[in-house]
Design a protein around this motif. Structure first.
Motif, PDB file in Angstrom:
ATOM      1  N   VAL A 130       0.835  -1.202   0.000  1.00 11.74           N
ATOM      2  CA  VAL A 130       0.000   0.000   0.000  1.00 11.74           C
ATOM      3  C   VAL A 130       0.870   1.253   0.000  1.00 11.74           C
ATOM      4  CG1 VAL A 130      -1.727   1.298   1.316  1.00 11.74           C
ATOM      5  CG2 VAL A 130      -1.906  -1.181   1.141  1.00 11.74           C
ATOM      6  N   VAL A 131       1.933   1.234   0.779  1.00 16.83           N
ATOM      7  CA  VAL A 131       2.859   2.372   0.832  1.00 16.83           C
ATOM      8  C   VAL A 131       3.443   2.647  -0.552  1.00 16.83           C
ATOM      9  CG1 VAL A 131       5.070   3.189   1.771  1.00 16.83           C
ATOM     10  CG2 VAL A 131       3.425   2.035   3.265  1.00 16.83           C
ATOM     11  N   HIS A 132       3.920   1.598  -1.202  1.00 22.60           N
ATOM     12  CA  HIS A 132       4.531   1.750  -2.520  1.00 22.60           C
ATOM     13  C   HIS A 132       3.509   2.203  -3.561  1.00 22.60           C
ATOM     14  CE1 HIS A 132       7.729  -1.389  -1.126  1.00 22.60           C
ATOM     15  NE2 HIS A 132       7.882  -0.206  -0.554  1.00 22.60           N
ATOM     16  N   GLN A 133       2.279   1.721  -3.455  1.00 17.98           N
ATOM     17  CA  GLN A 133       1.239   2.128  -4.395  1.00 17.98           C
ATOM     18  C   GLN A 133       0.931   3.618  -4.279  1.00 17.98           C
ATOM     19  OE1 GLN A 133      -1.900  -0.587  -3.322  1.00 17.98           O
ATOM     20  NE2 GLN A 133      -1.301  -2.118  -4.843  1.00 17.98           N
ATOM     21  N   ASN A 134       1.216   4.206  -3.119  1.00 15.10           N
ATOM     22  CA  ASN A 134       0.974   5.629  -2.900  1.00 15.10           C
ATOM     23  C   ASN A 134       2.215   6.483  -3.145  1.00 15.10           C
ATOM     24  OD1 ASN A 134      -1.887   6.354  -1.648  1.00 15.10           O
ATOM     25  ND2 ASN A 134      -1.322   4.304  -0.923  1.00 15.10           N
ATOM     26  N   GLY A 135       3.212   5.893  -3.802  1.00 14.09           N
ATOM     27  CA  GLY A 135       4.387   6.662  -4.187  1.00 14.09           C
ATOM     28  C   GLY A 135       5.368   6.934  -3.079  1.00 14.09           C
ATOM     29  N   LEU A 136       5.339   6.126  -2.019  1.00 18.65           N
ATOM     30  CA  LEU A 136       6.255   6.304  -0.890  1.00 18.65           C
ATOM     31  C   LEU A 136       7.146   5.079  -0.722  1.00 18.65           C
ATOM     32  CD1 LEU A 136       3.857   7.804   1.807  1.00 18.65           C
ATOM     33  CD2 LEU A 136       5.720   9.018   0.666  1.00 18.65           C
ATOM     34  N   ILE A 137       8.287   5.286  -0.088  1.00 18.49           N
ATOM     35  CA  ILE A 137       9.172   4.203   0.332  1.00 18.49           C
ATOM     36  C   ILE A 137       9.440   4.422   1.815  1.00 18.49           C
ATOM     37  CG2 ILE A 137      11.396   3.047  -0.021  1.00 18.49           C
ATOM     38  CD1 ILE A 137       9.584   2.901  -2.444  1.00 18.49           C
ATOM     39  N   HIS A 138       9.381   3.364   2.609  1.00 16.67           N
ATOM     40  CA  HIS A 138       9.588   3.526   4.048  1.00 16.67           C
ATOM     41  C   HIS A 138      11.023   3.903   4.363  1.00 16.67           C
ATOM     42  CE1 HIS A 138      10.055   2.571   8.314  1.00 16.67           C
ATOM     43  NE2 HIS A 138       8.732   2.644   8.411  1.00 16.67           N
ATOM     44  N   ARG A 139      11.971   3.198   3.773  1.00 16.93           N
ATOM     45  CA  ARG A 139      13.416   3.461   3.854  1.00 16.93           C
ATOM     46  C   ARG A 139      14.074   3.046   5.169  1.00 16.93           C
ATOM     47  NH1 ARG A 139      11.200   8.513   2.462  1.00 16.93           N
ATOM     48  NH2 ARG A 139      11.361   9.083   0.259  1.00 16.93           N
TER      49      ARG A 139
END
Length: 339
Positions: A130-139
């Motif tokens: 879900v995070v990646h689908q929203n254009g984010l990376i946790h890192r």
């Protein structure tokens, strides 16, 4: 400026209780709202901001605010939930739920069974999709950033502490060494000017699984890449680990990002964790196996129908004849009535 206990934000809506943690980019506070509910507020580190030019400060604040708004859209039960995003003075603030639980880094005993570990990895992996689908990376995925919170009377893993605006570092010339989590950070995040991708979180989650199954933090990626230090197979530390899980961990921790799984669903599938969530077949493409199966089923039905018809015919043939009249006394063949 950094806030202290008793400071009130948003006109008294939130009251600072204490500081929870501090990183190079952000500071996290425990707060109470007007209903006495405990929440967490994350904002940028003021000391960091003072070290930048005005233009850099504005750029960093903008990036933090943009990513905070993206994180607010990441609705998943295994992601810490964002309550709201607001600006206090010049600083963006991210208000999140407070998860009261122990982290995977603090488990005792530190080694989990494969079944239990994979259960938590599946939960966090699906959250990261879900995070990646929203254009984010946790890192910064590692056991310390995964809490076990009690929800619906079950112990569920919750992903916390997103490193928002960390990609701001690619604008600067400084090293990322201070932001890395030893043993869990992929090699590309040590390099200057590198932007994280989904495969970066895959490395960190694979390293987390390594730790959960062995109790040992994997060797630092830089030592592997620069010094040639060997990554010991987790199965050597814990022979009970299945070959499939062992291989998925090693693949997920490849030094070359291109050799890892390129998406979280792909890596979870290598662990056998997403069989029920695979992508449906493309529209308009016939499923030959399904058509063949249907053909076989209709053939079987037709065969059964033919068999039943044959049985019916046999019943007719062998059905006993009713009594006939006494045979004629006149010469010639006797007559037989057809039933």
């Amino acid at each position: 400026m950094a806030w202290v206990a008793g400071d009130r934000l948003q006109g008294g809506k939130y009251t600072i209780e204490r500081e929870l943690g501090r990183g190079r980019f952000g500071i996290t506070y425990l707060v109470k709202n007007s209903k006495s509910d405990r929440l967490v507020i994350k904002t940028l580190n003021d000391e960091l901001l003072r070290s930048f030019t005005q233009q850099e400060r504005e750029r960093l604040e903008t990036m933090f605010g943009q990513e905070a708004l993206k994180l607010q859209k990441c609705k998943h039960k295994h992601i810490v939930q964002v309550v709201e995003v607001f600006k206090e003075g010049e600083h963006w603030c991210l208000v999140m739920e407070y998860v009261d639980g122990v982290s995977l880094a603090d488990l005792r005993p530190p080694i989990l069974s494969e079944q239990e570990a994979l259960g938590y990895i599946k939960q966090i992996g699906e959250a990261l999709i879900v995070v990646h689908q929203n254009g984010l990376i946790h890192r910064d995925v590692h056991p310390g950033n995964i809490l076990l919170g009690n929800r619906e009377r079950q112990s569920e893993a919750v992903l916390i502490d997103f490193d928002l605006a960390l990609d701001f570092d690619h604008i600067l010339t400084t090293s990322r060494t201070k932001e890395t989590s030893d043993g869990f950070t992929p090699p590309e995040l040590y390099a200057k000017g590198t932007i994280a991708r989904a495969y970066s979180d895959i490395y960190s989650l694979a390293a987390t699984l390594y730790k959960l199954l062995t109790g040992i933090t994997p060797v630092n990626a830089v030592k592997r890449k620069v010094d040639g230090e060997h990554l010991v197979s987790p199965k050597e530390f814990n022979p009970q680990i299945s070959d499939r899980t062992n291989q998925a961990i090693l693949t997920g921790m490849k030094l070359d990002p291109k050799e890892r799984s390129q998406s979280m669903p792909e890596w979870l599938d290598s662990l056998g964790l997403t069989g029920e969530t695979r992508q449906p077949e493309s529209a308009g493409v016939p499923n030959t196996n399904l058509n063949q199966e249907k053909k076989i089923n209709w053939t079987a039905i037709a065969a059964i129908g033919t068999l039943l018809s044959g049985i019916a015919a046999l019943i007719v043939i062998f059905k006993p004849s009713p009594p006939t009249s006494p045979p004629s006394l006149s010469p010639g063949p006797s007559s037989t009535k057809t039933p």
